[in-house]
Enzyme design. Structure first.
Site, short mmCIF file in Angstrom:
data_model
loop_
_atom_site.label_atom_id
_atom_site.label_comp_id
_atom_site.label_asym_id
_atom_site.label_seq_id
_atom_site.Cartn_x
_atom_site.Cartn_y
_atom_site.Cartn_z
N ASP A 163 21.85 29.56 26.15
CA ASP A 163 20.59 29.31 26.86
C ASP A 163 20.72 27.98 27.59
O ASP A 163 21.20 27.00 27.01
CB ASP A 163 19.43 29.23 25.85
CG ASP A 163 18.09 29.67 26.44
OD1 ASP A 163 17.91 29.52 27.66
OD2 ASP A 163 17.23 30.15 25.67
N HIS A 190 19.01 26.25 36.42
CA HIS A 190 18.29 26.26 35.14
C HIS A 190 19.12 26.88 34.02
O HIS A 190 18.82 26.70 32.85
CB HIS A 190 16.97 27.02 35.30
CG HIS A 190 15.98 26.30 36.15
ND1 HIS A 190 14.87 25.67 35.65
CD2 HIS A 190 15.95 26.09 37.49
CE1 HIS A 190 14.19 25.10 36.63
NE2 HIS A 190 14.82 25.35 37.76
#
Ligand code: ADP
Ligand code: G6P
Length: 469
Positions: free
Chosen positions: A370, A162
């Site tokens: 991110d 992720h």
């Protein structure tokens, strides 16, 4: 032992530990992108989720949630320190996020990380029926694919990261780089948020393991491993239905009144994490106030920063710095009954979060790095009309998809200030065009499309294998 044809293995179960004292298990999501994403697809799927319940010590049995079975894993105090707070969140997390905070290499943590990975692999192997698919999630469990392959050669193994996968020169700093790479490549399919990650892994597999191949396939030890980008997303339909609920609509109106109906609202929603660029945005906002380019009578900022990993020192000191800065900004620029920033260090439920998204004129998402950033996508999905601007860091995975956001380099504080002003001043037709394009994108690229794409690709690895000589 009940077994499933689909097993998900993630460090954390998607619910709060305190939700199950009396056996009544309520689906209360823990904040974080992984939990948000997988919750949407698994609630209705016959599967087993192997993960940690969030507290130290023994694991309680948990009842099923709909058709999803939960297999809680225990973590001792030492394991919390060495595996979760140590190797996962003080070594891998900062290193994978461009080393925006210095990664710590502590030799003692590795053994604990390995032991916990072994236990998760054993638990997953136990609950997987013959020929099952086991889907391993994220950097906490990077050794699990290889360990599972040894335990259960009959299953298909997927791994999804992720967070970003770093460039080779950063990954090469890891003292245990060979084991970590080999562990992950134990999977049949390794998925990332961005294509660059697959490219980085292909280079490392050649350099460190003597494998060969490219950005879509790696050949190693006589096996073929598929790799690729599968950008994660949100449950758009859920956000839409939440956003139409009378409670949410009323709550948004009330928030608007509380914040000052005539004011423009800047909103940020993050886990309190140093990767999120919270300090950079506070600096930009504070300088705009200092220079009189925004005024407290016209503009207000709401910063939601949910507590995260609070036993890790870098998170504690970040919180202190942010709270000091918020206090300073309010002290210098606020007026009685009129703060410059509302700072909320607390979790919100989905409905209240949706109401907050509806209240914002400008959503400010400025991570320094991110993997994806689901908050940006949630904001777009929560809007019921075409108003509102999204200021989004180029360094969030989401920027590759939400190209109609006001994209910004958060390290460039002057650029960030100009972008905030541009977003505040944009006219309704520009905002509407941008919002429509972003909404169209997330509607066709929602969480169900993500899961379908990944699981179909995983399924195909099985079929491919059957055709191999
Ligand atoms: P990360 O995975 O790094 O936490 P994301 O933006 O991808 O970042 O995901 C964060 C998730 O956590 C989102 O689904 C968001 O709605 C949720 N979240 C963020 N802040 C809160 C909060 N204060 N209360 C509850 N959920 C939150
Ligand atoms: C990110 C990670 C997840 C993690 C989440 C919350 O989204 O990719 O794996 O679960 O942050 O962090 P936490 O440490 O509270 O699980």
């Amino acid at each position: 032992m009940r077994q499933s044809s689909l097993v998900v293995v993630a460090n954390r179960l998607p619910l709060d530990d305190n939700a199950a004292m009396d056996g009544a298990c309520e689906w209360r999501r823990s904040p974080g992108g992984l939990s948000s994403a997988l919750h949407a697809i698994l609630e209705q799927t016959p599967a087993t989720w192997v993960g940690w319940g969030g507290s130290i010590g023994g694991a309680r049995e948990l009842p099923d949630i709909g058709s999803l079975r939960l297999r809680p894993m225990a973590l001792s105090e030492d394991e919390m320190r060495g595996y979760y707070e140590g190797f996962a969140n003080s070594t891998l997390w900062p290193l994978y996020h461009d080393a925006v905070e210095q990664p710590v290499f502590d030799r003692g943590w590795w053994e604990t990380y390995r032991t916990v990975n072994q236990r998760f692999a054993e638990a997953a192997a136990e609950v997987a029926e013959p020929g099952a698919a086991i889907w391993v999630q994220d950097y906490h469990l990077q050794l699990v694919p290889q360990l599972l392959r040894e335990l259960r050669p009959d299953v298909r193994i997927g791994f999804f990261l992720h967070v970003p996968f770093p460039p080779p020169e950063l990954f090469m700093q890891l003292p245990r780089r060979v084991e970590l790479l080999r562990g992950m490549l134990g999977a049949d399919l390794v998925g990332f948020q961005r294509p660059q990650a697959a490219h980085n892994v292909a280079q490392l597999a050649t350099k460190l393991l003597g494998g060969h191949g490219g950005d879509e396939e790696i050949m190693l030890d006589g096996r073929t491993i598929r790799t690729g980008a599968f950008p994660v997303s949100i449950d758009v339909a859920e956000m839409r239905s939440l956003s139409a609920r009378p409670y949410v609509v009323n709550q948004a109106r009330q928030l608007r009144r509380d914040l000052g109906t005539h004011k423009r609202v800047l909103l940020s929603v993050d886990r309190l994490d140093y990767t999120k660029g919270i300090e950079h945005r506070l600096t930009a906002y504070s300088e705009l106030l200092r220079d009189g380019r925004v005024k407290v009578r016209d503009v207000v900022m709401v910063q939601v920063a949910v507590p995260s990993r609070e036993r890790v020192e870098s998170y504690r000191s970040l919180r202190d710095r942010i709270e000091g800065e918020v206090g300073r900004i309010n002290g210098e620029y606020g007026r009685v009954g009129e703060p410059a920033i509302h700072y909320l260090n607390q979790p919100f439920d989905r409905a209240d979060l949706t109401a907050l998204y509806q209240t914002a004129d400008v959503m400010v998402v400025t991570p320094l790095r991110d993997g994806m950033n689901l908050v940006a996508k949630e904001f777009v999905a929560a809007r019921r009309d075409d108003t509102g601007a999204l200021v989004l860091s180029e360094f969030a995975g989401a920027a590759a998809e939400l190209e109609d956001a006001f994209l910004v380099n958060p390290h460039d504080v002057d650029g960030l200030k100009e972008t905030l002003l541009r977003a505040l001043a944009a006219d309704a037709s520009e905002l509407s065009a941008r919002m429509k394009a972003m909404r169209a994108h997330i509607t066709s690229h929602d969480i169900h499309a993500w899961a379908r794409a990944y699981l179909t690709a995983l399924d195909e690895t099985g079929r491919l294998a059957q055709h191999l000589p």
